[in-house]
Design a protein around this motif. Sequence first.
Motif, short mmCIF file in Angstrom:
data_model
loop_
_atom_site.label_atom_id
_atom_site.label_comp_id
_atom_site.label_asym_id
_atom_site.label_seq_id
_atom_site.Cartn_x
_atom_site.Cartn_y
_atom_site.Cartn_z
N ILE A 57 49.71 34.46 39.28
CA ILE A 57 49.11 33.20 38.85
C ILE A 57 48.40 33.40 37.50
CG2 ILE A 57 47.45 31.39 39.43
CD1 ILE A 57 48.08 31.96 42.38
N PHE A 58 47.53 34.41 37.45
CA PHE A 58 46.91 34.78 36.17
C PHE A 58 47.33 36.21 35.85
CE2 PHE A 58 43.69 31.96 38.22
CZ PHE A 58 43.94 30.86 37.43
N PRO A 59 48.33 36.38 35.00
CA PRO A 59 48.79 37.75 34.70
C PRO A 59 47.70 38.55 33.99
CG PRO A 59 50.34 36.08 33.89
CD PRO A 59 49.07 35.38 34.25
N LEU A 60 47.60 39.79 34.39
CA LEU A 60 46.62 40.68 33.75
C LEU A 60 47.14 42.10 33.95
CD1 LEU A 60 43.72 41.18 32.56
CD2 LEU A 60 42.96 41.41 34.92
N SER A 61 47.39 42.78 32.86
CA SER A 61 47.87 44.16 33.01
C SER A 61 47.32 45.01 31.88
CB SER A 61 49.39 44.22 33.02
OG SER A 61 49.88 43.82 31.77
N PHE A 62 47.18 46.28 32.16
CA PHE A 62 46.73 47.17 31.09
C PHE A 62 47.63 48.40 31.08
CE2 PHE A 62 44.36 48.38 34.83
CZ PHE A 62 44.33 49.77 34.80
N ASN A 63 47.62 49.10 29.97
CA ASN A 63 48.48 50.27 29.77
C ASN A 63 49.95 49.94 29.93
OD1 ASN A 63 46.42 51.93 29.23
ND2 ASN A 63 46.41 53.02 31.16
N ASP A 64 50.32 48.67 29.72
CA ASP A 64 51.72 48.24 29.80
C ASP A 64 52.38 48.61 31.12
OD1 ASP A 64 51.73 47.07 27.34
OD2 ASP A 64 52.27 48.92 26.30
N GLY A 65 51.72 48.41 32.18
CA GLY A 65 52.41 48.74 33.43
C GLY A 65 51.57 48.45 34.66
N VAL A 66 50.31 48.83 34.60
CA VAL A 66 49.48 48.62 35.78
C VAL A 66 49.05 47.16 35.83
CG1 VAL A 66 47.45 49.39 37.04
CG2 VAL A 66 48.64 50.97 35.53
N SER A 67 49.52 46.46 36.85
CA SER A 67 49.25 45.03 36.93
C SER A 67 48.04 44.75 37.80
CB SER A 67 50.47 44.31 37.50
OG SER A 67 50.17 42.96 37.70
N LEU A 68 47.14 43.99 37.27
CA LEU A 68 45.97 43.58 38.03
C LEU A 68 45.94 42.06 38.16
CD1 LEU A 68 43.04 45.78 36.63
CD2 LEU A 68 44.04 45.88 38.90
N ALA A 69 47.13 41.48 38.17
CA ALA A 69 47.23 40.02 38.15
C ALA A 69 46.64 39.40 39.39
CB ALA A 69 48.70 39.63 38.02
N PHE A 70 46.14 38.18 39.20
CA PHE A 70 45.70 37.37 40.34
C PHE A 70 46.96 36.69 40.87
CE2 PHE A 70 44.07 33.55 42.34
CZ PHE A 70 42.98 34.03 43.05
N THR A 71 47.37 37.06 42.08
CA THR A 71 48.65 36.59 42.60
C THR A 71 48.44 35.57 43.71
OG1 THR A 71 48.73 38.31 44.24
CG2 THR A 71 49.69 38.83 42.12
N ASN A 72 49.57 35.07 44.25
CA ASN A 72 49.46 34.15 45.38
C ASN A 72 48.87 34.87 46.59
OD1 ASN A 72 51.76 35.69 45.58
ND2 ASN A 72 52.98 34.10 46.57
N SER A 73 49.07 36.20 46.67
CA SER A 73 48.47 36.98 47.74
C SER A 73 46.94 36.97 47.61
CB SER A 73 49.01 38.41 47.70
OG SER A 73 48.49 39.17 48.74
N SER A 74 46.46 37.19 46.38
CA SER A 74 45.01 37.16 46.14
C SER A 74 44.45 35.79 46.48
CB SER A 74 44.68 37.48 44.68
OG SER A 74 45.65 38.29 44.11
N LEU A 75 45.21 34.75 46.11
CA LEU A 75 44.76 33.38 46.37
C LEU A 75 44.58 33.17 47.87
CD1 LEU A 75 44.33 30.59 44.88
CD2 LEU A 75 46.61 30.04 45.69
#
Lengths: 113, 273
Positions: free
Chosen positions: B28-46
């Motif tokens: 839902i809100f993409p967020l990643s660092f180091n071009d690979g590790v994703s910390l996105a807010f997903t539908n699961s987080s929701l």
Amino acid sequence: MTGDNERDRSDLDDFGERLAKARGEEPKAKTKAEASFGASAGDGLRIAIEFVVSVFVGTGLGYTIGYFLGHPVVGLILGMPIGFAAGLRTVYRGMTANTAAADEERDVPDGND
Amino acid sequence: MGMTDQVLPALLKPMAADPMEQFEIVEIFPLSFNDGVSLAFTNSSLFMMFIVLSALLFFTLATQRLQLIPTGIQSMGEVAYEFIAKMVHDTMGEEGRQFFPFVFTLFTFVFLANFLGLLPTIPGAPHAIHSFTVTSHIIVTFTLAILSVGLVVGYGVLKHGVGFLKLFAPSGVPLWLLPLITPIEIVSFLSRPVSLAVRLFANMLAGHVVLKVFAGFVGTLLTAGGVLSVLSIVPMLGIVGVFLLEFLVAFLQAFVFAILTCIYLQDALHPSH
């Protein structure tokens, strides 16, 4: 104030007693035989999963340790029976816990028949 | 075929035929660092937030305006409290009271995750807010399991120090058997979090796949036309049955997760037996 507290306390105790009594008189919702089928099936499934997982964990652990020691296959061959044994141990533990609880309910003394 | 396509409303068409689509993670809100590790807010987080807020709302309402003789929602809250309190007391005794908040939180989270995951999706809703069962992902259940077993190890080592290792050397075992028994006990201990995670995840995944497959049958039979359309009532009834069973599984798996956590915590309290 303390007098009030004491009275509240005794009211509460009295209420607790009456509640416990009323609950004790409640008819049981299900007989044991009805309830036991679902419970047994659940137990069986639980133990089955634990057994399979134990074999996999034992095998994986053996392989990993063997890999770092330079002989992954030896680790695999040693790990699998250990996982199998751990699985059997889990099954045995699960079953003895169940039968112990059941025996306790029926007042069966410990030991062999 | 052409006729039925026009007659049937879009809702009943077998649109999402893939039974695994419901488990897809959508960012839902993409967020990643180091071009690979994703910390996105997903539908699961929701959905996790939805679960926590539901629990918060329920227990806030349940503990408002407390009465000696409870009514409605307060009595539901008390049933939940007493259920877990009794479980903790029966498995661990008086000492186990300190673990009550943990077990209660764990049970509430898993139960609501299973239960709210059964909510039907609003037709036509965007994928991100589709009904989602967070416990159908093994990473979620494994995290919860690691949390439980981590607490067992942490508390056991803190309380007993090296004595916690007695867990791997059961009392009454002859010395010459120990080299054999200890690896077995270690593997048995290590398989606990895995089996805890796999059990919950497999139950939730399988239940939801079965529901979706049956739903797929209804759609396919309806569009097939003729006698087959009439037969679509059979899988429809099947869905009702499986859905009821899923209610039971949702509760049962949360219960099993909580009670096994209690049994493992008992090991941390008394490692030597």
